[in-house]
Design a protein around this motif. Structure first.
Motif, PDB file in Angstrom:
ATOM      1  N   LEU A 148      45.056  67.267  26.815  1.00 26.54           N
ATOM      2  CA  LEU A 148      45.960  68.021  25.940  1.00 26.54           C
ATOM      3  C   LEU A 148      44.784  67.796  24.735  1.00 26.54           C
ATOM      4  CD1 LEU A 148      47.320  70.637  24.260  1.00 26.54           C
ATOM      5  CD2 LEU A 148      48.964  69.092  23.904  1.00 26.54           C
ATOM      6  N   GLY A 149      44.072  68.656  24.436  1.00 25.35           N
ATOM      7  CA  GLY A 149      43.704  68.039  22.757  1.00 25.35           C
ATOM      8  C   GLY A 149      42.141  67.393  22.978  1.00 25.35           C
ATOM      9  N   PHE A 150      41.730  66.977  23.973  1.00 26.45           N
ATOM     10  CA  PHE A 150      40.776  66.954  24.441  1.00 26.45           C
ATOM     11  C   PHE A 150      39.640  68.140  24.608  1.00 26.45           C
ATOM     12  CE2 PHE A 150      43.007  62.907  25.517  1.00 26.45           C
ATOM     13  CZ  PHE A 150      42.037  62.315  24.970  1.00 26.45           C
ATOM     14  N   SER A 151      38.125  67.910  24.680  1.00 26.87           N
ATOM     15  CA  SER A 151      37.006  68.797  24.593  1.00 26.87           C
ATOM     16  C   SER A 151      36.264  68.438  25.458  1.00 26.87           C
ATOM     17  CB  SER A 151      36.060  69.007  23.293  1.00 26.87           C
ATOM     18  OG  SER A 151      36.404  68.475  22.106  1.00 26.87           O
ATOM     19  N   LEU A 152      36.266  69.530  26.548  1.00 28.66           N
ATOM     20  CA  LEU A 152      35.556  69.597  27.767  1.00 28.66           C
ATOM     21  C   LEU A 152      33.669  68.781  27.641  1.00 28.66           C
ATOM     22  CD1 LEU A 152      36.093  73.040  29.209  1.00 28.66           C
ATOM     23  CD2 LEU A 152      36.698  70.849  30.245  1.00 28.66           C
ATOM     24  N   PHE A 153      33.701  68.232  28.274  1.00 23.66           N
ATOM     25  CA  PHE A 153      32.278  67.278  28.323  1.00 23.66           C
ATOM     26  C   PHE A 153      31.022  68.655  29.100  1.00 23.66           C
ATOM     27  CE2 PHE A 153      28.843  64.690  30.876  1.00 23.66           C
ATOM     28  CZ  PHE A 153      28.144  64.911  29.632  1.00 23.66           C
ATOM     29  N   ASN A 154      31.863  69.096  30.055  1.00 25.16           N
ATOM     30  CA  ASN A 154      31.196  70.339  31.003  1.00 25.16           C
ATOM     31  C   ASN A 154      31.549  71.408  30.926  1.00 25.16           C
ATOM     32  OD1 ASN A 154      28.963  68.832  32.519  1.00 25.16           O
ATOM     33  ND2 ASN A 154      30.851  67.782  33.341  1.00 25.16           N
ATOM     34  N   GLU A 155      30.839  72.869  31.093  1.00 26.45           N
ATOM     35  CA  GLU A 155      31.805  73.991  31.422  1.00 26.45           C
ATOM     36  C   GLU A 155      32.635  74.045  32.376  1.00 26.45           C
ATOM     37  OE1 GLU A 155      28.299  76.815  33.094  1.00 26.45           O
ATOM     38  OE2 GLU A 155      28.374  76.297  30.895  1.00 26.45           O
ATOM     39  N   GLY A 211      32.322  71.619  25.082  1.00 22.22           N
ATOM     40  CA  GLY A 211      33.243  71.354  24.092  1.00 22.22           C
ATOM     41  C   GLY A 211      34.457  72.280  23.565  1.00 22.22           C
ATOM     42  N   TYR A 212      34.629  72.665  24.578  1.00 18.30           N
ATOM     43  CA  TYR A 212      36.182  73.421  24.365  1.00 18.30           C
ATOM     44  C   TYR A 212      37.324  72.811  24.066  1.00 18.30           C
ATOM     45  CZ  TYR A 212      40.645  76.832  25.834  1.00 18.30           C
ATOM     46  OH  TYR A 212      41.767  76.356  25.905  1.00 18.30           O
ATOM     47  N   THR A 213      37.975  72.464  23.083  1.00 16.34           N
ATOM     48  CA  THR A 213      39.030  72.046  22.744  1.00 16.34           C
ATOM     49  C   THR A 213      40.500  72.053  24.044  1.00 16.34           C
ATOM     50  OG1 THR A 213      38.394  71.198  21.033  1.00 16.34           O
ATOM     51  CG2 THR A 213      40.334  70.953  21.230  1.00 16.34           C
ATOM     52  N   GLY A 264      45.102  76.988  28.194  1.00 14.22           N
ATOM     53  CA  GLY A 264      43.979  76.204  28.083  1.00 14.22           C
ATOM     54  C   GLY A 264      44.407  75.407  30.371  1.00 14.22           C
ATOM     55  N   ILE A 265      45.022  74.574  29.781  1.00 11.65           N
ATOM     56  CA  ILE A 265      45.990  73.674  30.450  1.00 11.65           C
ATOM     57  C   ILE A 265      46.006  74.397  31.561  1.00 11.65           C
ATOM     58  CG2 ILE A 265      47.356  71.846  31.294  1.00 11.65           C
ATOM     59  CD1 ILE A 265      47.140  70.430  29.155  1.00 11.65           C
ATOM     60  N   GLY A 266      47.223  75.634  31.744  1.00 13.65           N
ATOM     61  CA  GLY A 266      47.216  76.356  32.644  1.00 13.65           C
ATOM     62  C   GLY A 266      46.845  77.003  33.203  1.00 13.65           C
ATOM     63  N   MET A 267      45.272  77.480  32.924  1.00 12.89           N
ATOM     64  CA  MET A 267      44.008  78.142  33.005  1.00 12.89           C
ATOM     65  C   MET A 267      43.442  77.701  34.045  1.00 12.89           C
ATOM     66  SD  MET A 267      42.562  81.563  33.096  1.00 12.89           S
ATOM     67  CE  MET A 267      42.110  80.876  34.935  1.00 12.89           C
ATOM     68  N   ILE A 268      43.332  76.146  33.574  1.00 18.73           N
ATOM     69  CA  ILE A 268      42.637  75.276  34.138  1.00 18.73           C
ATOM     70  C   ILE A 268      43.476  74.764  35.623  1.00 18.73           C
ATOM     71  CG2 ILE A 268      41.703  72.626  34.238  1.00 18.73           C
ATOM     72  CD1 ILE A 268      40.461  73.175  31.905  1.00 18.73           C
ATOM     73  N   GLY A 269      44.717  74.038  35.686  1.00 24.46           N
ATOM     74  CA  GLY A 269      44.624  74.195  36.957  1.00 24.46           C
ATOM     75  C   GLY A 269      45.323  75.625  37.711  1.00 24.46           C
ATOM     76  N   SER A 270      45.420  76.472  37.325  1.00 27.72           N
ATOM     77  CA  SER A 270      45.407  77.409  37.867  1.00 27.72           C
ATOM     78  C   SER A 270      43.870  77.897  38.829  1.00 27.72           C
ATOM     79  CB  SER A 270      45.372  78.991  37.682  1.00 27.72           C
ATOM     80  OG  SER A 270      44.529  79.703  36.217  1.00 27.72           O
ATOM     81  N   LEU A 271      42.775  77.295  38.509  1.00 30.76           N
ATOM     82  CA  LEU A 271      42.044  77.006  39.201  1.00 30.76           C
ATOM     83  C   LEU A 271      41.874  75.907  39.662  1.00 30.76           C
ATOM     84  CD1 LEU A 271      39.399  77.939  36.039  1.00 30.76           C
ATOM     85  CD2 LEU A 271      39.640  79.165  37.463  1.00 30.76           C
ATOM     86  N   GLY A 272      42.853  75.532  40.681  1.00 32.23           N
ATOM     87  CA  GLY A 272      42.836  74.198  41.318  1.00 32.23           C
ATOM     88  C   GLY A 272      42.057  73.233  41.101  1.00 32.23           C
ATOM     89  N   ILE A 273      41.813  72.907  39.840  1.00 30.96           N
ATOM     90  CA  ILE A 273      41.177  71.914  39.079  1.00 30.96           C
ATOM     91  C   ILE A 273      42.556  71.532  38.581  1.00 30.96           C
ATOM     92  CG2 ILE A 273      39.860  71.414  37.426  1.00 30.96           C
ATOM     93  CD1 ILE A 273      38.703  73.173  37.810  1.00 30.96           C
TER      94      ILE A 273
END
Length: 388
Positions: free
Chosen positions: A29-36, A142-144, A149-158
């Motif tokens: 939470l609150g960190f920015s993505l290094f990769n898309e 760079g997305y914070t 966002g955490i929910g979305m990423i988790g739903s992708l299995g990551i």
């Protein structure tokens, strides 16, 4: 003395070295993505029911119920015209499903299902790939990361994400007159509050201050405190001791620690005695000691560099142009950041604009930028920086 935009440009143009780390999704939470991040599959991955009800084949008023599908079941049904299955939210719809009808709009008698509301083909079915197609970019570099966002990423299995590290922040306050809240205050002393305000401001925008130090107005102590912080911190924030008084030792102590000055003093109110410097990949802000000046300078100047150091696409505070609630005369001879409150689509300049006055900032939610010696009429637009 620099103009505001000149000072901001110097900060924006700093070359920075960012670092990355891989973190557990729950700790991003609150960190920015290094990769898309791209979708590894269609989302939804299959056609599924948007509600509890019945999956139907054909558009009719009466159906034969042939079974039931719960969420998580692998559907084994292939419906024929006039057939239906009981289905639950999120469950995969069987082949040949024309629509799903919510259970509240149906009646059941034995294995007969009766529909009480007109049907539309495709209703209440979440289609495969409706939200995302496989390979589609979900979040840019760079997305914070937000809770959603955490929910979305988790739903992708990551479950692990590579992010930019956040900068290590140290904070030093100086002043013989300062005592900690909760201790006995003698005559001539004041309770130290800037470290609390600045630390909280960092937290409010997703950063954390790793070390806080309060140092008396002693040159050697200040010099050594700066030296220690520069060994570990990415960004050092000092509050107080940067003006031109006999006990203002910060500027000299920075120079003797090899910090290169990029600017000192900005033509603004509050916060004229603002310092920004750099030593190798370490950055230093020396903020005025007055509480409102210190916080204002943090919001306008420090925050943009914190975002840059953390790899964020954000450039600073969010800004709006809003109509002012009543006439206002800025009588200052310098451009000003005025404590204000936004309510019902209008912004009101608050009382208590002195650089030592923090109550009005605590009651407000914005800073209004206004040029020197300017009058603004009710309803005219002014630039607002959102501080909360």
């Amino acid at each position: 003395m620099l103009q505001i935009e000149e000072a901001l440009k110097i900060i924006r143009n700093q070359q920075v070295q960012v670092k990355t780390e891989t973190r557990e999704l729950s700790d991003c939470l609150g960190f920015s993505l290094f990769n898309e991040i791209s979708a590894p599959f269609d989302m939804p991955a299959f056609d599924n029911s948007a509600m509890d009800g019945y999956a139907l084949c054909g558009i009719s008023k009466e159906y034969k119920i042939i079974g039931e599908i719960a969420a998580g079941d692998e559907s084994q049904f292939r419906l024929s015209e006039g057939e239906a299955v009981r289905i639950f939210t999120g469950a995969k719809v069987p082949e040949n499903t024309s629509a799903v009808m919510m259970q509240e709009k149906t009646k059941v008698s034995g294995n007969k299902l009766f529909i009480e509301q007109p049907l539309k083909h495709g209703q209440s079915i979440r289609k495969k790939g409706e939200e995302l197609k496989k390979g589609e970019i979900v979040f840019q570099k760079g997305y914070t990361i937000t809770p959603a966002g955490i929910g979305m990423i988790g739903s992708l299995g990551i479950d692990k994400v590579e992010v930019f590290k956040k900068p290590i922040i140290h904070l030093i306050t100086t002043g013989n007159e300062l005592v900690k809240p909760g201790t006995l205050k003698k005559g001539g002393q004041i309770f130290e509050s800037n470290s609390y305000a600045l630390d909280s401001a960092c937290e409010d925008f997703g950063f954390s201050c790793k070390e806080k130090k309060q140092i008396q107005d002693d040159f050697k102590a200040i010099k050594n405190g700066i030296k220690d912080s520069l060994n570990t911190a990415d960004i050092l924030i000092l509050s107080g001791g940067i003006s031109v008084g006999d006990y203002d030792f910060v500027k000299q102590a920075l120079e003797e620690n090899g910090v290169q000055e990029h600017f000192y003093k900005v033509f603004q109110k509050p916060g004229k005695p603002l310092y920004f410097g750099r030593k190798e990949n370490k950055f230093v802000f020396a903020l005025p000691g007055n509480p409102a000046s210190s916080l204002s300078c943090f919001y306008i100047y420090v925050l943009p560099l914190l975002y840059k150091l953390s790899g964020s696409v954000k450039k600073g505070l969010d800004r709006l142009n809003l109509p002012i609630a009543k006439d206002y005369d800025n009588k200052s001879d310098r451009p000003s950041f005025l404590k204000a409150n936004i309510q019902n689509g209008f912004v009101e300049i608050l009382d208590g604009q002195g650089s030592s006055m923090i109550k009005s900032m605590a009651l407000g939610n914005a800073l209004v930028f206004m040029d020197a010696t300017i009058s603004v009429k009710k309803g005219e637009g002014v630039d607002c920086y959102l501080i909360s």
